[in-house]
Design an enzyme around this catalytic site. Structure first.
Site, PDB file in Angstrom:
ATOM      1  N   ASN A   9      45.762 -32.317 -23.149  1.00  0.00           N
ATOM      2  CA  ASN A   9      46.657 -32.670 -22.041  1.00  0.00           C
ATOM      3  C   ASN A   9      47.249 -31.370 -21.504  1.00  0.00           C
ATOM      4  O   ASN A   9      48.139 -30.790 -22.119  1.00  0.00           O
ATOM      5  CB  ASN A   9      47.756 -33.615 -22.575  1.00  0.00           C
ATOM      6  CG  ASN A   9      48.804 -33.935 -21.523  1.00  0.00           C
ATOM      7  OD1 ASN A   9      48.614 -33.649 -20.341  1.00  0.00           O
ATOM      8  ND2 ASN A   9      49.911 -34.521 -21.960  1.00  0.00           N
ATOM      9  N   LYS A  11      49.033 -30.968 -18.973  1.00  0.00           N
ATOM     10  CA  LYS A  11      50.317 -31.161 -18.287  1.00  0.00           C
ATOM     11  C   LYS A  11      50.300 -30.430 -16.930  1.00  0.00           C
ATOM     12  O   LYS A  11      49.233 -30.322 -16.335  1.00  0.00           O
ATOM     13  CB  LYS A  11      51.476 -30.726 -19.184  1.00  0.00           C
ATOM     14  CG  LYS A  11      51.377 -31.374 -20.574  1.00  0.00           C
ATOM     15  CD  LYS A  11      52.592 -31.221 -21.431  1.00  0.00           C
ATOM     16  CE  LYS A  11      52.350 -31.927 -22.762  1.00  0.00           C
ATOM     17  NZ  LYS A  11      53.505 -31.921 -23.642  1.00  0.00           N
ATOM     18  N   HIS A 111      53.159 -41.365 -20.684  1.00  0.00           N
ATOM     19  CA  HIS A 111      53.534 -40.200 -21.498  1.00  0.00           C
ATOM     20  C   HIS A 111      55.064 -40.100 -21.529  1.00  0.00           C
ATOM     21  O   HIS A 111      55.733 -40.401 -20.533  1.00  0.00           O
ATOM     22  CB  HIS A 111      52.927 -38.929 -20.902  1.00  0.00           C
ATOM     23  CG  HIS A 111      53.047 -37.756 -21.827  1.00  0.00           C
ATOM     24  ND1 HIS A 111      54.228 -37.067 -21.968  1.00  0.00           N
ATOM     25  CD2 HIS A 111      52.163 -37.181 -22.679  1.00  0.00           C
ATOM     26  CE1 HIS A 111      54.055 -36.103 -22.867  1.00  0.00           C
ATOM     27  NE2 HIS A 111      52.811 -36.151 -23.312  1.00  0.00           N
ATOM     28  N   GLU A 113      57.004 -37.717 -21.273  1.00  0.00           N
ATOM     29  CA  GLU A 113      57.593 -36.868 -20.226  1.00  0.00           C
ATOM     30  C   GLU A 113      57.746 -37.641 -18.921  1.00  0.00           C
ATOM     31  O   GLU A 113      58.645 -37.369 -18.131  1.00  0.00           O
ATOM     32  CB  GLU A 113      56.724 -35.599 -20.045  1.00  0.00           C
ATOM     33  CG  GLU A 113      56.888 -34.659 -21.239  1.00  0.00           C
ATOM     34  CD  GLU A 113      55.736 -33.702 -21.458  1.00  0.00           C
ATOM     35  OE1 GLU A 113      54.854 -33.594 -20.588  1.00  0.00           O
ATOM     36  OE2 GLU A 113      55.708 -33.070 -22.528  1.00  0.00           O
ATOM     37  N   GLU A 183      52.769 -40.723 -30.220  1.00  0.00           N
ATOM     38  CA  GLU A 183      53.367 -39.404 -30.033  1.00  0.00           C
ATOM     39  C   GLU A 183      54.866 -39.483 -30.286  1.00  0.00           C
ATOM     40  O   GLU A 183      55.631 -39.819 -29.362  1.00  0.00           O
ATOM     41  CB  GLU A 183      53.121 -38.910 -28.605  1.00  0.00           C
ATOM     42  CG  GLU A 183      51.657 -38.725 -28.268  1.00  0.00           C
ATOM     43  CD  GLU A 183      51.477 -37.668 -27.190  1.00  0.00           C
ATOM     44  OE1 GLU A 183      50.748 -36.710 -27.448  1.00  0.00           O
ATOM     45  OE2 GLU A 183      52.080 -37.781 -26.120  1.00  0.00           O
ATOM     46  N   GLY A 189      55.787 -30.773 -28.335  1.00  0.00           N
ATOM     47  CA  GLY A 189      56.176 -29.459 -27.835  1.00  0.00           C
ATOM     48  C   GLY A 189      57.234 -28.754 -28.669  1.00  0.00           C
ATOM     49  O   GLY A 189      57.848 -27.799 -28.208  1.00  0.00           O
ATOM     50  N   SER A 225      52.517 -31.559 -31.325  1.00  0.00           N
ATOM     51  CA  SER A 225      52.382 -30.262 -31.990  1.00  0.00           C
ATOM     52  C   SER A 225      51.120 -30.138 -32.848  1.00  0.00           C
ATOM     53  O   SER A 225      51.140 -29.525 -33.920  1.00  0.00           O
ATOM     54  CB  SER A 225      53.632 -29.960 -32.822  1.00  0.00           C
ATOM     55  OG  SER A 225      54.758 -29.841 -31.965  1.00  0.00           O
TER      56      SER A 225
END
Ligand code: PGA
Length: 269
Positions: A9, A11, A111, A113, A183, A189, A225
């Site tokens: 991904n 991003k 996701h 985010e 996730e 991250g 991660s």
């Protein structure tokens, strides 16, 4: 041998020029690795075929990334998001029909985010239904926050996230194709990856809930991660169907190392 997904991904990273530089090198190294292994008769074809390597790229990069996917069947391109309507007055959105027209076969949705920017379960199931209508595989992200995990609410949260989406998927046949990615928000991250035991336990639970919701053979990936050092242990659990990799997918050498770790595990089967 069951399929294992390795999804990068990217991003909101990588300009078109970076895409060209990335794939030029990634594909040379990928082919070099595979050919050397083949020459030494050190790799099973069924292992190579089992790994589905997919890059979820920004829309602006899709044209360039597709050039490489067209010439190398071992990689595919995905979207990171989609709108739930095929066409119309929706300034700035990209539709499943548009993705289909350039042969995109997967899209991440939900996701964390994007959820942080206001995306709801309703948005996510609408997107999933719209993708399935065009035979595009939704990769739906779910996961608990740090606070929820500390309060031991992980399973409750995961169940709620799944049910809110799955109970609103219209086509019971095509929903079999949906892929989920577990996730944990606190692992994304942060460099603090979820232990393989905890990921395994939560993914087994997610699969149980998905079976209750009518998915016969649920596919669930782990993300958060992931890097070349920890990738192997998730795949070794045999319950985790692949990895969704953010930061470590931006460096082609690191991403190839993760691919190699997966191959090593599968090649022993
Ligand atoms: P990360 O991101 O690998 O950088 O933690 C994962 C993701 O957001 O999908």
């Amino acid at each position: 041998m069951e399929e294992i997904y390795l999804i990068g991904n990217w991003k909101m990273n990588m300009l078109p020029a970076d895409v060209l530089a990335y794939f030029d090198k990634f594909l040379i190294n990928l082919r070099k690795y595979i050919n050397t292994k083949k020459e030494k008769r050190d790799i099973k074809i069924k292992t190579l075929d089992a790994v589905k390597t997919i890059f979820a790229v920004p829309y602006i990069d899709m044209f360039y990334a597709n050039l490489y996917a067209n010439e190398e069947k071992r990689i595919e391109i995905a979207a990171q998001n989609v709108f739930h309507i095929d066409e119309g007055s929706y300034t700035g959105e990209v539709s499943p029909l548009m993705l289909k027209s350039i042969d995109i076969k997967y899209s991440i949705i939900g996701h964390s985010e994007r959820r942080k920017m206001g995306e709801t379960s309703k948005d996510i199931f609408q997107k999933a239904n719209a993708l399935l209508k065009h035979n595009i595989v939704p990769i739906i992200c779910i996961g608990e926050s740090k606070d929820e995990e500390e309060k031991k609410k992980t399973k409750e949260v995961l169940k709620k996230q799944i049910k809110e989406i799955m109970e609103n998927i219209n086509d019971k046949n095509s929903m079999q194709k949906i892929i989920f990615a577990y996730e944990p928000l606190w692992a994304i991250g942060t460099g603090k990856h979820c232990s393989k035991d905890k990921a395994n336990e939560n993914i087994l639970y997610i699969k149980e809930v998905l079976k209750e919701e009518g998915i016969e053979n649920p596919k669930v990936l782990y993300g958060g991660s992931v890097n070349a050092e920890n990738a192997r242990e998730y795949i070794e659990t045999k319950n985790i169907d692949g990895l969704l990799v953010g930061g470590a997918s931006l460096k082609h050498t690191e991403f190839l190392k993760i691919y190699v770790e997966i191959i090593k595990v599968l090649n022993k089967e």
